[in-house]
Design an enzyme around this catalytic site. Sequence first.
Site, short mmCIF file in Angstrom:
data_model
loop_
_atom_site.label_atom_id
_atom_site.label_comp_id
_atom_site.label_asym_id
_atom_site.label_seq_id
_atom_site.Cartn_x
_atom_site.Cartn_y
_atom_site.Cartn_z
CB THR A 62 47.63 20.21 43.00
OG1 THR A 62 48.86 20.13 43.72
CG2 THR A 62 47.35 21.66 42.68
CG ASP A 78 50.73 23.10 44.57
OD1 ASP A 78 50.86 21.90 44.32
OD2 ASP A 78 49.61 23.64 44.66
N1 LIG Z 1 48.88 12.28 33.85
C1 LIG Z 1 49.40 13.00 34.85
N2 LIG Z 1 49.86 14.25 34.65
C2 LIG Z 1 50.37 14.99 35.65
N3 LIG Z 1 50.47 14.56 36.92
C3 LIG Z 1 50.04 13.32 37.18
C4 LIG Z 1 49.48 12.48 36.17
N4 LIG Z 1 49.13 11.32 36.74
C5 LIG Z 1 49.47 11.41 38.04
N5 LIG Z 1 50.01 12.61 38.31
C6 LIG Z 1 50.45 13.11 39.61
O1 LIG Z 1 50.54 12.06 40.55
C7 LIG Z 1 49.92 12.42 41.78
C8 LIG Z 1 48.77 11.48 42.08
O2 LIG Z 1 47.82 11.53 41.06
P1 LIG Z 1 46.35 10.99 41.24
O3 LIG Z 1 45.69 11.82 42.28
O4 LIG Z 1 45.72 11.14 39.90
O5 LIG Z 1 46.50 9.56 41.66
C9 LIG Z 1 49.47 13.88 41.64
O6 LIG Z 1 50.46 14.69 42.25
P2 LIG Z 1 50.32 16.28 42.52
O7 LIG Z 1 48.92 16.55 42.92
O8 LIG Z 1 51.34 16.49 43.57
O9 LIG Z 1 50.71 16.95 41.24
C10 LIG Z 1 49.38 14.03 40.13
O10 LIG Z 1 49.58 15.31 39.65
MG LIG Z 2 51.55 18.56 40.74
MG LIG Z 3 52.34 18.10 44.25
#
Ligand SMILES: Nc1ncnc2c1ncn2[C@@H]1O[C@H](COP(=O)(O)O)[C@@H](OP(=O)(O)O)[C@H]1O
Ligand SMILES: [Mg+2]
Ligand SMILES: [Mg+2]
Length: 309
Positions: A122, A51
């Site tokens: 991530t 990242d």
């Molecule tokens: N409750 C939460 N806390 C932190 N990040 C979240 C979150 N819900 C969704 N996200 C972020 O939204 C993106 C998609 O989430 P998901 O895979 O759960 O659908 C991911 O991006 P990143 O991986 O870039 O951080 C994730 O971290």
């Molecule tokens: Mg993230």
């Molecule tokens: Mg990210």
Amino acid sequence: MSGNPAVVMRLVASAYTVAEKAGAIVRRVLHSGELGIVEKTGANDLQTLADRLAQQSICASLSKRFPKITIIGEEELPAEEVTEDLIENGQAEEILQKSCPAEYSGLKEEELVVWVDPLDGTKEYTEGLLDNVTVLIGVAYGGKPIAGIINQPFYNYQLGAGASLGRTIWGMPGLGAFGFQLQEVQGDTRIVTTTRSHSNNVVTDCVAAMEPHEVVKVGGAGNKVIQLVEGRASAYVFASPGCKKWDTCAAEAILHAVGGKLTDMRGNPYRYDANVKHMNSAGVLATLRNHEYYVSRVPQSVLQALKSD
Ligand SMILES: Nc1ncnc2c1ncn2[C@@H]1O[C@H](COP(=O)(O)O)[C@@H](OP(=O)(O)O)[C@H]1O
Ligand SMILES: [Mg+2]
Ligand SMILES: [Mg+2]
Ligand SMILES: [Mg+2]
């Protein structure tokens, strides 16, 4: 093509090669075996060396060529000199050859906002669910997404050694979407895709209210929008805060380019101006078709649990 491509086409052509470079960094860090994982707000909010390096590479490369553009990246990193090996100077020739939609041809660097998610998915990256991972670069003008680039670094990884890994998808409303074959879920089958690692009761209640025939739980906002445009899901339903503007800008631009929509759970669009709040507090609802059906199915209890944006 005109002799002098529009600024936005030059930006997209650069962002395409920059996203490929970031994808290569994401693969290299994985293969090194040293992920350098740091918890941000908690165990489900991680940052890895990939990242960090991918964001440094994307932001430094784009701001070197386009110094007046506002670039907003997910990761908070100390301001330090980026090493030369992280800088990408290339531009995708096939994008420079395309003619810019007339409404964007006069845009200036300082009017553009770039939203960068250097590694989306991530959590899944750290768990080896590699096809969930994407690099997202979205371009906004006047609060609206006008171009999106998605690199999927591990596309084809299930094919094993020798397969050529990775692909880049991009699109602009008014121009089209490229790098994949647009497909729709057949007939009236409702396949809902949602989070696999950030769920809660409101999220699952809302998915159930869509009366899905099938639920596909996968990681990554970019990856879920790829499910929509490749005919593996009919709606991306995430009734929770958590996704941010860098998760949705690129994907929304590509969806618009093929007639789809991305809104909050009320059906209202998000804005992507430089000064907006980062969190998509009122959830994410994205579809290729029949957006109104999904908006109409969201229960009042879910809307009450979510703040307006
Ligand atoms: N409750 C939460 N806390 C932190 N990040 C979240 C979150 N819900 C969704 N996200 C972020 O939204 C993106 C998609 O989430 P998901 O895979 O759960 O659908 C991911 O991006 P990143 O991986 O870039 O951080 C994730 O971290
Ligand atoms: Mg993230
Ligand atoms: Mg990210
Ligand atoms: Mg993300």
